[in-house]
Design a protein around this motif. Sequence first.
Motif, PDB file in Angstrom:
ATOM      1  N   TYR A 152     -18.044 -66.192  -9.805  1.00 13.70           N
ATOM      2  CA  TYR A 152     -17.390 -64.898  -9.642  1.00 13.70           C
ATOM      3  C   TYR A 152     -16.585 -64.748  -8.361  1.00 13.70           C
ATOM      4  N   ILE A 153     -15.705 -63.763  -8.424  1.00 14.66           N
ATOM      5  CA  ILE A 153     -14.941 -63.335  -7.255  1.00 14.66           C
ATOM      6  C   ILE A 153     -15.278 -61.868  -7.037  1.00 14.66           C
ATOM      7  N   SER A 154     -15.632 -61.564  -5.805  1.00 14.37           N
ATOM      8  CA  SER A 154     -16.050 -60.228  -5.448  1.00 14.37           C
ATOM      9  C   SER A 154     -14.910 -59.570  -4.665  1.00 14.37           C
ATOM     10  N   VAL A 155     -14.520 -58.366  -5.063  1.00 15.19           N
ATOM     11  CA  VAL A 155     -13.405 -57.689  -4.396  1.00 15.19           C
ATOM     12  C   VAL A 155     -13.850 -56.289  -3.972  1.00 15.19           C
ATOM     13  N   ASN A 156     -13.571 -55.929  -2.723  1.00 15.32           N
ATOM     14  CA  ASN A 156     -13.936 -54.603  -2.213  1.00 15.32           C
ATOM     15  C   ASN A 156     -12.980 -53.546  -2.749  1.00 15.32           C
ATOM     16  N   VAL A 157     -13.544 -52.442  -3.194  1.00 16.79           N
ATOM     17  CA  VAL A 157     -12.718 -51.342  -3.676  1.00 16.79           C
ATOM     18  C   VAL A 157     -13.128 -50.083  -2.913  1.00 16.79           C
ATOM     19  N   SER A 158     -12.176 -49.447  -2.253  1.00 16.72           N
ATOM     20  CA  SER A 158     -12.512 -48.252  -1.487  1.00 16.72           C
ATOM     21  C   SER A 158     -12.695 -47.071  -2.437  1.00 16.72           C
ATOM     22  N   VAL A 159     -13.388 -46.067  -1.952  1.00 13.17           N
ATOM     23  CA  VAL A 159     -13.651 -44.878  -2.760  1.00 13.17           C
ATOM     24  C   VAL A 159     -12.341 -44.251  -3.244  1.00 13.17           C
ATOM     25  N   ARG A 160     -11.406 -44.153  -2.316  1.00 14.30           N
ATOM     26  CA  ARG A 160     -10.137 -43.521  -2.667  1.00 14.30           C
ATOM     27  C   ARG A 160      -9.381 -44.313  -3.732  1.00 14.30           C
ATOM     28  N   VAL A 170      -7.747 -64.292 -15.733  1.00 15.89           N
ATOM     29  CA  VAL A 170      -9.140 -64.422 -15.285  1.00 15.89           C
ATOM     30  C   VAL A 170     -10.058 -63.706 -16.273  1.00 15.89           C
ATOM     31  N   GLU A 171     -11.102 -64.410 -16.651  1.00 11.91           N
ATOM     32  CA  GLU A 171     -12.158 -63.873 -17.504  1.00 11.91           C
ATOM     33  C   GLU A 171     -12.774 -62.638 -16.822  1.00 11.91           C
ATOM     34  N   PRO A 172     -12.829 -61.462 -17.488  1.00 19.72           N
ATOM     35  CA  PRO A 172     -13.340 -60.251 -16.821  1.00 19.72           C
ATOM     36  C   PRO A 172     -14.733 -60.416 -16.219  1.00 19.72           C
ATOM     37  N   GLY A 173     -15.558 -61.246 -16.855  1.00 18.98           N
ATOM     38  CA  GLY A 173     -16.910 -61.464 -16.345  1.00 18.98           C
ATOM     39  C   GLY A 173     -16.953 -62.156 -14.993  1.00 18.98           C
ATOM     40  N   THR A 174     -15.813 -62.701 -14.571  1.00 15.45           N
ATOM     41  CA  THR A 174     -15.739 -63.359 -13.262  1.00 15.45           C
ATOM     42  C   THR A 174     -15.554 -62.336 -12.143  1.00 15.45           C
ATOM     43  N   ARG A 189     -17.646 -51.763 -17.360  1.00 20.69           N
ATOM     44  CA  ARG A 189     -18.751 -52.524 -17.950  1.00 20.69           C
ATOM     45  C   ARG A 189     -18.386 -53.004 -19.361  1.00 20.69           C
ATOM     46  N   ALA A 190     -17.765 -52.102 -20.129  1.00 20.97           N
ATOM     47  CA  ALA A 190     -17.379 -52.460 -21.501  1.00 20.97           C
ATOM     48  C   ALA A 190     -16.368 -53.605 -21.493  1.00 20.97           C
ATOM     49  N   MET A 191     -15.558 -53.641 -20.441  1.00 21.59           N
ATOM     50  CA  MET A 191     -14.548 -54.696 -20.305  1.00 21.59           C
ATOM     51  C   MET A 191     -15.193 -56.019 -19.909  1.00 21.59           C
ATOM     52  N   GLY A 192     -16.395 -55.940 -19.328  1.00 22.67           N
ATOM     53  CA  GLY A 192     -17.079 -57.143 -18.867  1.00 22.67           C
ATOM     54  C   GLY A 192     -17.092 -57.292 -17.356  1.00 22.67           C
ATOM     55  N   VAL A 193     -16.408 -56.373 -16.662  1.00 20.01           N
ATOM     56  CA  VAL A 193     -16.359 -56.413 -15.199  1.00 20.01           C
ATOM     57  C   VAL A 193     -17.707 -55.936 -14.657  1.00 20.01           C
ATOM     58  N   LEU A 252      -6.399 -56.899  -4.992  1.00 22.94           N
ATOM     59  CA  LEU A 252      -6.964 -57.245  -6.299  1.00 22.94           C
ATOM     60  C   LEU A 252      -6.063 -58.250  -7.024  1.00 22.94           C
ATOM     61  N   GLN A 253      -4.767 -57.986  -6.968  1.00 17.39           N
ATOM     62  CA  GLN A 253      -3.816 -58.872  -7.627  1.00 17.39           C
ATOM     63  C   GLN A 253      -3.847 -60.286  -7.026  1.00 17.39           C
ATOM     64  N   GLN A 254      -3.847 -60.329  -5.687  1.00 20.64           N
ATOM     65  CA  GLN A 254      -3.857 -61.628  -5.014  1.00 20.64           C
ATOM     66  C   GLN A 254      -5.144 -62.394  -5.315  1.00 20.64           C
ATOM     67  N   ALA A 255      -6.269 -61.697  -5.246  1.00 17.51           N
ATOM     68  CA  ALA A 255      -7.561 -62.351  -5.488  1.00 17.51           C
ATOM     69  C   ALA A 255      -7.607 -62.899  -6.912  1.00 17.51           C
ATOM     70  N   LEU A 256      -7.165 -62.085  -7.873  1.00 13.36           N
ATOM     71  CA  LEU A 256      -7.231 -62.530  -9.271  1.00 13.36           C
ATOM     72  C   LEU A 256      -6.261 -63.678  -9.538  1.00 13.36           C
ATOM     73  N   ASN A 257      -5.076 -63.605  -8.966  1.00  9.19           N
ATOM     74  CA  ASN A 257      -4.127 -64.689  -9.187  1.00  9.19           C
ATOM     75  C   ASN A 257      -4.641 -66.002  -8.604  1.00  9.19           C
ATOM     76  N   THR A 258      -5.236 -65.907  -7.423  1.00  8.63           N
ATOM     77  CA  THR A 258      -5.792 -67.104  -6.790  1.00  8.63           C
ATOM     78  C   THR A 258      -6.905 -67.691  -7.646  1.00  8.63           C
ATOM     79  N   VAL A 259      -7.826 -66.830  -8.067  1.00 10.59           N
ATOM     80  CA  VAL A 259      -8.949 -67.311  -8.867  1.00 10.59           C
ATOM     81  C   VAL A 259      -8.486 -67.866 -10.215  1.00 10.59           C
ATOM     82  N   GLY A 260      -7.463 -67.262 -10.780  1.00 12.00           N
ATOM     83  CA  GLY A 260      -6.899 -67.785 -12.025  1.00 12.00           C
ATOM     84  C   GLY A 260      -6.421 -69.226 -11.823  1.00 12.00           C
ATOM     85  N   ARG A 261      -5.743 -69.459 -10.714  1.00  9.73           N
ATOM     86  CA  ARG A 261      -5.278 -70.833 -10.405  1.00  9.73           C
ATOM     87  C   ARG A 261      -6.463 -71.764 -10.182  1.00  9.73           C
ATOM     88  N   TRP A 262      -7.460 -71.293  -9.437  1.00 12.54           N
ATOM     89  CA  TRP A 262      -8.649 -72.123  -9.173  1.00 12.54           C
ATOM     90  C   TRP A 262      -9.340 -72.493 -10.480  1.00 12.54           C
TER      91      TRP A 262
END
Length: 281
Positions: free
Chosen positions: A115-123, A143-147, A172-176, A94-104
Amino acid sequence: AKGAGKGQWRRYQSDLHTAVLERLELRAALDQAVKEQQFVLQYQPIVDLETGSPLGFEALVRWNHPTRGMIAPGHFIEVAEESGLIVPMGRMVLQQALNTVGRWQRSSAPGALRYISVNVSVRQFRTPGFVEEVRQLLRASGVEPGTLLLEITESLLLRNDEQVKADFDALRAMGVRLAIDDFGTGYSSLSYLQHMPIDVLKIDKSFIDDMLESKQQRAVVTAIVTLAQTLDLAVVAEGVEESAQALALRDMGCPYGQGYLFAKPLSERDAFAMIPKAAPF
Ligand code: C2E
Ligand code: CA
Ligand code: CA
Ligand code: CA
């Protein structure tokens, strides 16, 4: 007869022994990978089926092992999940994806990357503090939360869990936004779609694979697209490999697609090169 059975048992035991050893070794190596941050991301575009232009990317993890090279997630996600190492690994992803997208975002036309889509496991999702972590990583990356789109699977929704519902609402309230990955393959009822703030359905590749040959599979795809339209959700077809599939999807009103037809998962640099240099509107 009996002798053969015994031999088989021994072979079975030794296979089991090897399997257990391999799992233990894998676990130890993964532990090391987390400590040494050996994970890298590739980015696969999600395209507008009308125009073919990429609107966003899904971040996909790879393990860059010092001697074995690039390892696909199919070889380690399960062990990562079982051992709990998926939690620190997922945080790094998550950190790497967001940092990259922030730079982009700082170096491309505003709005060109939706948007950037990131997989999140159940655990990982169920780990206390997950939502707070998302908030902090968003803030740190600029990064804008809506991204951010989080991809979760229906298995997270099998139990009617109040905490999960509260976390969804907080995100959702955060915009994610939230996407259901591999949609159609889970065993859960669809009732969660009424009370959970879901934004996107990703139609599993298995349905797309046979949609041209099989009337039944095609009917499933049509049903999911119609369901999404009715509930006002976006829908992405996964694993689009043939242009005939893309055309059929477009004709049935599926707006977005992802798959080798458009691009394989790409390096950070190649993904960046695909972002339109002018805003789509
Ligand atoms: P997924 O989330 O369903 O991701 C889509 C998978 O399909 C990716 O495999 C992608 O490379 C592959 N794919 C995309 N288009 C096509 C196509 O047209 N044809 C074919 N044959 N394959 C296509 P990948 O990268 O090997 O990932 C496999 C799975 O590993 C993912 O399935 C996801 O469940 C998991 N995964 C990947 N990255 C992460 C991560 O950062 N965290 C977690 N928790 N899981 C991840
Ligand atoms: Ca996914
Ligand atoms: Ca998927
Ligand atoms: Ca899948």
